[in-house]
Design an enzyme around this catalytic site. Structure first.
Site, PDB file in Angstrom:
ATOM      1  N   HIS A  74      17.235  84.875  41.793  1.00  0.00           N
ATOM      2  CA  HIS A  74      17.032  83.994  40.853  1.00  0.00           C
ATOM      3  C   HIS A  74      17.545  83.827  39.335  1.00  0.00           C
ATOM      4  O   HIS A  74      17.642  85.768  39.549  1.00  0.00           O
ATOM      5  CB  HIS A  74      14.897  84.186  40.640  1.00  0.00           C
ATOM      6  CG  HIS A  74      14.762  83.330  41.910  1.00  0.00           C
ATOM      7  ND1 HIS A  74      14.537  84.380  43.547  1.00  0.00           N
ATOM      8  CD2 HIS A  74      13.736  81.871  41.666  1.00  0.00           C
ATOM      9  CE1 HIS A  74      13.870  83.050  44.033  1.00  0.00           C
ATOM     10  NE2 HIS A  74      13.323  81.941  43.720  1.00  0.00           N
TER      11      HIS A  74
ATOM     12  N   LYS B  40      12.635  85.435  35.614  1.00  0.00           N
ATOM     13  CA  LYS B  40      11.757  85.336  36.357  1.00  0.00           C
ATOM     14  C   LYS B  40      10.438  87.075  37.272  1.00  0.00           C
ATOM     15  O   LYS B  40      11.516  88.270  36.986  1.00  0.00           O
ATOM     16  CB  LYS B  40      12.447  85.106  38.225  1.00  0.00           C
ATOM     17  CG  LYS B  40      10.906  85.209  39.338  1.00  0.00           C
ATOM     18  CD  LYS B  40      11.838  84.581  40.827  1.00  0.00           C
ATOM     19  CE  LYS B  40      10.700  84.183  41.356  1.00  0.00           C
ATOM     20  NZ  LYS B  40       9.643  83.562  40.961  1.00  0.00           N
TER      21      LYS B  40
END
Length: 247
Positions: free
Chosen positions: A139, A143
């Site tokens: 990600h 995040k």
């Protein structure tokens, strides 16, 4: 159909509002702690500032909003779709209790594609016999939760199919791989939307299942499809598995 978007000031909130307009879904309130309440603009600082009607609440905010969201929905008997991640055990318990009184849909990933991957992974884990299972998730570098809620959801589905399996997150210690572990490895870089890859190997053959999200709009689209389905449900706790099986 009328919905309230909680977390409307974030990227997903903006995408959800834009997509709802294109799909002729009325957004009756945009709620975010970053907003000052302005009824003329349809913006509200908190859910309690809104005194109108809605068919459902869609929450793309933070797990920290769980208590406020659940409290509002129980008070107004309103179905809720929760797409935020990183919930604590107490928050999960609160959400489960709410499902006894109102329809509650919770999923860390609103992608229909990821839901299909979960079904396939569960089937592979059940039928592929003794195999090593590893998962890699990637990600963007902002995040907060590690591993991703989606990775944990996928791992849970595999655990349900493979009795005795245990999670090994990050594998920080030296040593041989244990027989029944599910390894989860997290990568954080750039603006990566979200990739989840599951590897099953028994030494003779390897099966790899991979989902690669190209645009966050897919999560908004999945959420709108799911909330349309949710508003006609009885009180209960629902997820993407229920949605794709009932669609």
């Amino acid at each position: 159909m009328k919905i309230i978007i909680n977390g409307a000031g974030g990227k997903m909130g903006h995408m959800l509002a834009d997509m709802a307009e294109r799909e002729n879904i009325s957004v009756t309130a945009l709620v975010d702690v970053a907003f000052e309440t302005s009824k003329s603009e349809g913006k509200y600082h908190s859910l309690d500032d809104f005194d109108g009607q809605a068919d459902a609440v869609v929450d793309f905010s933070s797990h920290k909003a769980a208590e406020a969201v659940i409290s509002y929905c129980l008070k107004h008997n309103t179905p809720v779709l929760i797409a935020s991640t990183g919930h604590t055990d107490d928050e999960i318990s609160m959400i489960h209790e709410a499902g006894k009184k109102i329809p509650v849909f919770i999923s860390p990933n609103m992608s229909v594609g990821v839901a299909l991957v979960a079904d396939i992974a569960e089937r592979v884990a059940k039928l592929f016999g003794d195999c090593d299972i590893e998962m890699i998730e990637a990600h963007h570098n902002q995040k907060l939760d590690v591993p991703s809620g989606t990775a944990l959801m996928l791992a849970k589905r595999i655990q349900e199919a493979k009795e005795g399996s245990v999670l090994n997150i990050g594998r920080h210690e030296n040593g041989k791989r244990s027989e029944n572990e599910i390894g989860i490895h997290s990568l954080r870089y750039g603006t990566e939307v979200g990739t989840h890859e599951i590897i099953f190997s028994n030494g003779l053959e390897t099966i790899t299942i991979k989902h690669d999200a190209k645009n966050r709009a897919l999560f908004a689209k999945g959420a709108l499809s799911a909330v349309k389905w949710l508003v006609n449900r009885k009180p209960g706790l629902y997820g993407m598995k229920d949605f794709i099986e009932g669609a």
